[in-house]
Design a protein around this motif. Sequence first.
Motif, PDB file in Angstrom:
ATOM      1  N   ARG A  84       0.831  -1.193   0.000  1.00  0.00           N
ATOM      2  CA  ARG A  84       0.000   0.000   0.000  1.00  0.00           C
ATOM      3  C   ARG A  84       0.875   1.257   0.000  1.00  0.00           C
ATOM      4  N   ALA A  85       1.974   1.221   0.778  1.00  0.00           N
ATOM      5  CA  ALA A  85       2.843   2.382   0.840  1.00  0.00           C
ATOM      6  C   ALA A  85       3.556   2.600  -0.487  1.00  0.00           C
ATOM      7  N   ALA A  86       3.899   1.483  -1.164  1.00  0.00           N
ATOM      8  CA  ALA A  86       4.606   1.612  -2.428  1.00  0.00           C
ATOM      9  C   ALA A  86       3.714   2.278  -3.474  1.00  0.00           C
ATOM     10  N   GLY A  87       2.421   1.915  -3.483  1.00  0.00           N
ATOM     11  CA  GLY A  87       1.458   2.538  -4.391  1.00  0.00           C
ATOM     12  C   GLY A  87       1.848   2.354  -5.841  1.00  0.00           C
ATOM     13  N   GLY A  88       1.443   3.319  -6.680  1.00  0.00           N
ATOM     14  CA  GLY A  88       1.805   3.291  -8.087  1.00  0.00           C
ATOM     15  C   GLY A  88       1.002   2.305  -8.896  1.00  0.00           C
ATOM     16  N   LYS A  89       1.664   1.712  -9.885  1.00  0.00           N
ATOM     17  CA  LYS A  89       0.997   0.849 -10.852  1.00  0.00           C
ATOM     18  C   LYS A  89       1.699  -0.494 -10.956  1.00  0.00           C
ATOM     19  N   LEU A  90       0.932  -1.544 -11.088  1.00  0.00           N
ATOM     20  CA  LEU A  90       1.449  -2.892 -11.299  1.00  0.00           C
ATOM     21  C   LEU A  90       0.993  -3.354 -12.672  1.00  0.00           C
ATOM     22  N   VAL A  91       1.941  -3.707 -13.525  1.00  0.00           N
ATOM     23  CA  VAL A  91       1.627  -4.136 -14.887  1.00  0.00           C
ATOM     24  C   VAL A  91       1.922  -5.629 -15.027  1.00  0.00           C
ATOM     25  N   ILE A  92       0.931  -6.373 -15.507  1.00  0.00           N
ATOM     26  CA  ILE A  92       1.044  -7.824 -15.693  1.00  0.00           C
ATOM     27  C   ILE A  92       0.847  -8.146 -17.168  1.00  0.00           C
ATOM     28  N   TRP A  93       1.757  -8.956 -17.718  1.00  0.00           N
ATOM     29  CA  TRP A  93       1.601  -9.435 -19.090  1.00  0.00           C
ATOM     30  C   TRP A  93       1.240 -10.922 -19.057  1.00  0.00           C
ATOM     31  N   ALA A  94       0.233 -11.288 -19.858  1.00  0.00           N
ATOM     32  CA  ALA A  94      -0.184 -12.688 -19.985  1.00  0.00           C
ATOM     33  C   ALA A  94      -0.788 -12.872 -21.366  1.00  0.00           C
ATOM     34  N   ASP A  95      -1.088 -14.117 -21.720  1.00  0.00           N
ATOM     35  CA  ASP A  95      -1.754 -14.330 -23.004  1.00  0.00           C
ATOM     36  C   ASP A  95      -3.250 -14.068 -22.863  1.00  0.00           C
ATOM     37  N   ASP A  96      -3.975 -14.194 -23.972  1.00  0.00           N
ATOM     38  CA  ASP A  96      -5.386 -13.808 -24.000  1.00  0.00           C
ATOM     39  C   ASP A  96      -6.245 -14.514 -22.959  1.00  0.00           C
ATOM     40  N   LYS A  97      -6.148 -15.836 -22.902  1.00  0.00           N
ATOM     41  CA  LYS A  97      -7.017 -16.600 -22.003  1.00  0.00           C
ATOM     42  C   LYS A  97      -6.778 -16.214 -20.551  1.00  0.00           C
ATOM     43  N   ARG A  98      -5.530 -16.103 -20.174  1.00  0.00           N
ATOM     44  CA  ARG A  98      -5.223 -15.802 -18.782  1.00  0.00           C
ATOM     45  C   ARG A  98      -5.491 -14.343 -18.438  1.00  0.00           C
ATOM     46  N   THR A  99      -5.378 -13.466 -19.427  1.00  0.00           N
ATOM     47  CA  THR A  99      -5.670 -12.050 -19.184  1.00  0.00           C
ATOM     48  C   THR A  99      -7.112 -11.868 -18.732  1.00  0.00           C
ATOM     49  N   ALA A 100      -8.032 -12.509 -19.430  1.00  0.00           N
ATOM     50  CA  ALA A 100      -9.451 -12.372 -19.080  1.00  0.00           C
ATOM     51  C   ALA A 100      -9.725 -12.905 -17.681  1.00  0.00           C
ATOM     52  N   ALA A 101      -9.093 -14.022 -17.318  1.00  0.00           N
ATOM     53  CA  ALA A 101      -9.319 -14.608 -15.992  1.00  0.00           C
ATOM     54  C   ALA A 101      -8.678 -13.778 -14.889  1.00  0.00           C
ATOM     55  N   LEU A 102      -7.545 -13.144 -15.200  1.00  0.00           N
ATOM     56  CA  LEU A 102      -6.799 -12.404 -14.188  1.00  0.00           C
ATOM     57  C   LEU A 102      -7.410 -11.060 -13.830  1.00  0.00           C
ATOM     58  N   LYS A 103      -8.045 -10.415 -14.791  1.00  0.00           N
ATOM     59  CA  LYS A 103      -8.460  -9.024 -14.590  1.00  0.00           C
ATOM     60  C   LYS A 103      -9.292  -8.784 -13.329  1.00  0.00           C
ATOM     61  N   PRO A 104     -10.357  -9.555 -13.072  1.00  0.00           N
ATOM     62  CA  PRO A 104     -11.136  -9.269 -11.853  1.00  0.00           C
ATOM     63  C   PRO A 104     -10.338  -9.471 -10.570  1.00  0.00           C
ATOM     64  N   PHE A 105      -9.447 -10.434 -10.560  1.00  0.00           N
ATOM     65  CA  PHE A 105      -8.629 -10.666  -9.361  1.00  0.00           C
ATOM     66  C   PHE A 105      -7.579  -9.571  -9.209  1.00  0.00           C
ATOM     67  N   ALA A 106      -7.045  -9.117 -10.331  1.00  0.00           N
ATOM     68  CA  ALA A 106      -6.061  -8.045 -10.289  1.00  0.00           C
ATOM     69  C   ALA A 106      -6.692  -6.753  -9.767  1.00  0.00           C
ATOM     70  N   GLU A 107      -7.910  -6.494 -10.203  1.00  0.00           N
ATOM     71  CA  GLU A 107      -8.609  -5.297  -9.728  1.00  0.00           C
ATOM     72  C   GLU A 107      -8.862  -5.377  -8.222  1.00  0.00           C
ATOM     73  N   LYS A 108      -9.230  -6.553  -7.760  1.00  0.00           N
ATOM     74  CA  LYS A 108      -9.472  -6.753  -6.322  1.00  0.00           C
ATOM     75  C   LYS A 108      -8.187  -6.544  -5.533  1.00  0.00           C
TER      76      LYS A 108
END
Length: 415
Positions: free
Chosen positions: A34-58
């Motif tokens: 939380r203190a570090a803040g900023g942005k976290l960027v994740i690269w994945a392929d199409d299938k995993r990107t769709a599955a990851l997005k809601p968890f990444a937002e959480k």
Amino acid sequence: MRIRSAGVAAAVALALAAAGCGGGEEPNTTESPRAAGGKLVIWADDKRTAALKPFAEKFGQANGVTVEVQAVANDVLQTTFVTASQQGSGPDIVVGAHDWIGNLVQNGAIDPVQLSATQKNAFHPTALKAVTFSGQTYGVPYAMENLALIRNTQLAPEAPRTIEELVATGKRLKADKKVSEVLCLQVGQNGDAYHIYPLYSSAGGTLFGTTPEGDYDPKNLGVGTPESIAAFRKIAALGEKGEGVLKRSITAENSISLFTGKKCAFLVSGPWAISDVKKAGLAYDVTPVPGFAGAGPARPFVGVQAFYVAAKGQNKAVAQEFAANYVSTPELAVALYQADPRPPALTAALDQLMGTDPDLAKFLDAGKDGAVLPAIPAMAAVWDPFGKAEAAIIGGADPAATLTSAGKTIAGQIK
């Protein structure tokens, strides 16, 4: 770059601008996410990107960071990541196969992941072994995969115990005009080292020897040895000049469709084939690939998919937190399984899913004698010469001359 995300060009530009303005300093790893803040960027392929997005937002909401999950074409994901890492424009986390590790470490592109002993014990031992390189854990595994024999049970009710039994059944079905192919195992014009390896290993062939610690030894090449030549003599007997079971006309593009079209009763493939098999409405079973009679077991390669922390990421503390403490949750493991059904590496998720997907246990059983796919950089020198040698031998070339030449080519590239 074949990155399919509307915001990626801007993200890369921002990363380059930050690097040019002194933004390349590593964050204080003692800070909380939380203190570090900023942005976290994740690269994945199409299938995993769709599955990851809601968890990444959480995760982002809970830790006060903005998380961007960006899709990169799987066939260029590794090379794109290495190039971007060298330019200072890469992501904080990348998702990919475990056999990338040697190359990524060699290029200084990833850091070890900080997992406690308790966290490590939560994963399947084979999955953890796959992401361990030079004694360090370089990725958080989330899925495993290996080849198995997928069988049309209406055409072949009993699982063959040996490859010879499979050939006999397939030939009988072909003589009765119930199938047009004895076996669907992809070869193609350039061969396929991954798919032929179970038979090659059963016949006594290896790619590399091992060190006393059990790691693959690039100095101990198994291709071109008498054992490898003997193994390919057995494979040649199944080829186009022999039994006609292995054919270059069966490829990555048509092997699964031949099976779902009932052109063959046996398919050597992985979990990725099951959705097509189910869509075709076939009655099927999954069992280990049978080996040669009187020889060793067929040992398919075991591959693992994992999350890696970028060594030159802009938010390394948060990346470590995400990889170590969030990827290892059963909820995310189940979501990734649902996006692309392969056995989870996390034991709790695997146990949770086995009740609803009996194929998971069957694929694990098919891989119990498997060999972890080599992640050493030297493996890159093997794929093409070995595959081409396989295709040539299946087409009728002399195993001894062909394997000896392939071995010399590979050895020369490793040096």
